[in-house]
Design a protein around this motif. Structure first.
Motif, mmCIF file in Angstrom:
data_model
loop_
_atom_site.group_PDB
_atom_site.id
_atom_site.type_symbol
_atom_site.label_atom_id
_atom_site.label_comp_id
_atom_site.label_asym_id
_atom_site.label_seq_id
_atom_site.Cartn_x
_atom_site.Cartn_y
_atom_site.Cartn_z
ATOM 1 N N GLN A 54 23.182 32.125 20.888
ATOM 2 C CA GLN A 54 24.554 32.557 21.604
ATOM 3 C C GLN A 54 24.624 34.127 21.389
ATOM 4 N N PHE A 55 24.694 34.678 22.641
ATOM 5 C CA PHE A 55 25.219 36.093 22.568
ATOM 6 C C PHE A 55 26.357 36.313 23.383
ATOM 7 N N HIS A 56 27.117 37.281 22.724
ATOM 8 C CA HIS A 56 28.477 37.174 23.259
ATOM 9 C C HIS A 56 29.108 38.668 22.950
ATOM 10 N N TYR A 57 30.083 39.159 24.071
ATOM 11 C CA TYR A 57 30.910 40.385 23.610
ATOM 12 C C TYR A 57 32.198 40.069 24.281
ATOM 13 N N CYS A 58 33.096 40.519 23.309
ATOM 14 C CA CYS A 58 34.698 40.453 23.881
ATOM 15 C C CYS A 58 35.262 41.696 23.678
ATOM 16 N N SER A 59 36.002 42.220 24.788
ATOM 17 C CA SER A 59 36.807 43.453 24.558
ATOM 18 C C SER A 59 37.488 43.677 23.584
ATOM 19 N N PRO A 60 37.504 44.718 23.013
ATOM 20 C CA PRO A 60 38.500 45.086 21.619
ATOM 21 C C PRO A 60 39.779 44.666 21.586
ATOM 22 N N ASN A 61 40.536 44.852 22.699
ATOM 23 C CA ASN A 61 41.782 44.622 23.301
ATOM 24 C C ASN A 61 42.175 43.264 23.509
ATOM 25 N N ALA A 62 41.345 42.308 23.313
ATOM 26 C CA ALA A 62 41.552 41.032 23.866
ATOM 27 C C ALA A 62 40.649 40.077 22.835
ATOM 28 N N SER A 63 41.042 38.849 22.895
ATOM 29 C CA SER A 63 40.197 37.848 22.076
ATOM 30 C C SER A 63 39.919 36.665 23.182
ATOM 31 N N TRP A 64 39.034 35.772 22.652
ATOM 32 C CA TRP A 64 38.326 34.761 23.427
ATOM 33 C C TRP A 64 39.377 33.848 23.724
ATOM 34 N N SER A 65 40.339 33.395 22.893
ATOM 35 C CA SER A 65 41.458 32.621 23.244
ATOM 36 C C SER A 65 42.519 33.237 24.464
ATOM 37 N N GLU A 66 42.695 34.396 24.167
ATOM 38 C CA GLU A 66 43.495 34.899 25.369
ATOM 39 C C GLU A 66 42.845 35.096 26.669
ATOM 40 N N LEU A 67 41.700 35.435 26.663
ATOM 41 C CA LEU A 67 40.698 35.395 27.884
ATOM 42 C C LEU A 67 40.785 33.874 28.596
ATOM 43 N N ILE A 68 40.462 33.071 27.867
ATOM 44 C CA ILE A 68 40.395 31.360 28.252
ATOM 45 C C ILE A 68 41.719 31.171 29.088
ATOM 46 N N GLN A 69 42.791 31.390 28.314
ATOM 47 C CA GLN A 69 44.179 31.211 28.536
ATOM 48 C C GLN A 69 44.436 31.703 30.068
ATOM 49 N N ARG A 70 44.296 32.933 30.063
ATOM 50 C CA ARG A 70 44.516 33.916 31.340
ATOM 51 C C ARG A 70 43.555 33.471 32.358
ATOM 52 N N TYR A 71 42.444 32.814 32.156
ATOM 53 C CA TYR A 71 41.352 32.278 33.025
ATOM 54 C C TYR A 71 42.041 30.979 33.637
ATOM 55 N N ASP A 72 42.427 30.276 32.883
ATOM 56 C CA ASP A 72 42.970 28.729 33.223
ATOM 57 C C ASP A 72 44.102 28.956 33.905
ATOM 58 N N SER A 73 44.906 29.907 33.471
ATOM 59 C CA SER A 73 46.236 30.288 34.294
ATOM 60 C C SER A 73 45.968 30.696 35.801
ATOM 61 N N THR A 74 44.923 31.746 35.813
ATOM 62 C CA THR A 74 44.692 32.152 37.271
ATOM 63 C C THR A 74 43.729 31.381 37.988
ATOM 64 N N THR A 75 43.074 30.281 37.390
ATOM 65 C CA THR A 75 42.207 29.703 38.439
ATOM 66 C C THR A 75 42.805 27.961 38.200
ATOM 67 N N SER A 76 43.982 27.680 37.902
ATOM 68 C CA SER A 76 44.501 26.301 37.886
ATOM 69 C C SER A 76 44.724 25.915 39.222
ATOM 70 N N ASP A 77 45.253 26.679 40.259
ATOM 71 C CA ASP A 77 45.277 26.234 41.750
ATOM 72 C C ASP A 77 44.277 25.881 42.381
ATOM 73 N N GLN A 78 43.269 26.741 42.012
ATOM 74 C CA GLN A 78 41.783 26.597 42.691
ATOM 75 C C GLN A 78 41.048 25.321 42.437
ATOM 76 N N PHE A 79 40.981 25.125 40.946
ATOM 77 C CA PHE A 79 40.358 24.162 40.299
ATOM 78 C C PHE A 79 41.152 22.821 40.011
ATOM 79 N N GLN A 80 42.613 22.836 40.194
ATOM 80 C CA GLN A 80 43.416 21.833 39.849
ATOM 81 C C GLN A 80 43.369 21.381 38.332
#
Length: 220
Positions: A54-80
């Protein structure tokens, strides 16, 4: 100068593929860091190689959990919700399986063309066609080898000429130095030979003083 277009396809050689992955993955993570710092963007990059590392990078002002939550919230309508994510996940798995099958097929073709994994049911025409391919490939390899040998031979001749020129220059310098040294020695010998003649051709003060004293004594 603009570079030519490069065909994007899977690299067959394992060593070259791993080296390319390392360089491009490092460049991807570097670009992600630059985007996060320069543009104040929140992003995350996650990469898995063929071995599962595994190789990863996360911006210093965010965390993986925050990014995943934001992704889920913005794509919930599209992917149901979860069903859409599961469907996308299934498509990704099917694409991975298809690519693996294509890779295995290509590797089998390469092994058969190089004679490493010939089928037992191969016919004489098939073997003859394979032999012709190998002969053409061998001819290209020999042509490249001869070209490299010619380039190395030309470079060796060039180096020999350079060394010969340097040797000739050093010999010329040594001969010039020898002639100058011989001229200096000859001048010293001539000076030593001319010294007694100068004494003989000049006057001797002691003799003149002695003659003067004798003439005075003889005078009445």
């Amino acid at each position: 100068m603009r570079r030519g277009s490069v065909e994007i396809r899977r690299i067959a050689n394992n060593v070259s593929r791993r080296a390319t992955f390392g360089k491009r993955c490092a460049g991807l993570l570097k670009k992600a860091h630059e985007l996060a710092v320069l543009c104040d963007a929140d992003l995350g990059v996650l990469v898995f190689d063929a071995a599962g590392r595994q190789f990863h990078y996360c911006s210093p002002n965010a965390s993986w959990s925050e990014l995943i939550q934001r992704y889920d919230s913005t794509t919930s309508d599209q992917f149901q919700g979860g069903q859409g994510m599961n469907h996308d996940h299934d498509q990704l798995l099917s694409e991975i399986a298809r690519l693996r099958q294509e890779r295995d097929h290509l590797e089998a073709v390469v092994r058969s063309q190089t004679g490493e994994d010939l089928p037992s049911t191969a016919s004489v025409p098939e073997l003859g066609h394979l032999e012709q391919k190998l002969e053409r490939a061998l001819g290209k390899v020999r042509e490249m080898k001869d070209k490299l040998l010619e380039e190395q031979l030309g470079e060796s001749h060039h180096r020999v000429h350079i060394l010969e020129d340097q040797n000739s220059f050093l010999r010329h310098m040594m001969s010039e130095e020898g002639r100058q040294r011989a001229a200096v020695e000859a001048s010293a010998v001539v000076a030593e030979l001319m010294a007694p003649a100068t004494l003989l051709g000049g006057f001797f003060p002691e003799v003149e003083e002695e003659e003067a004293a004798t003439s005075l004594r003889l005078w009445p």
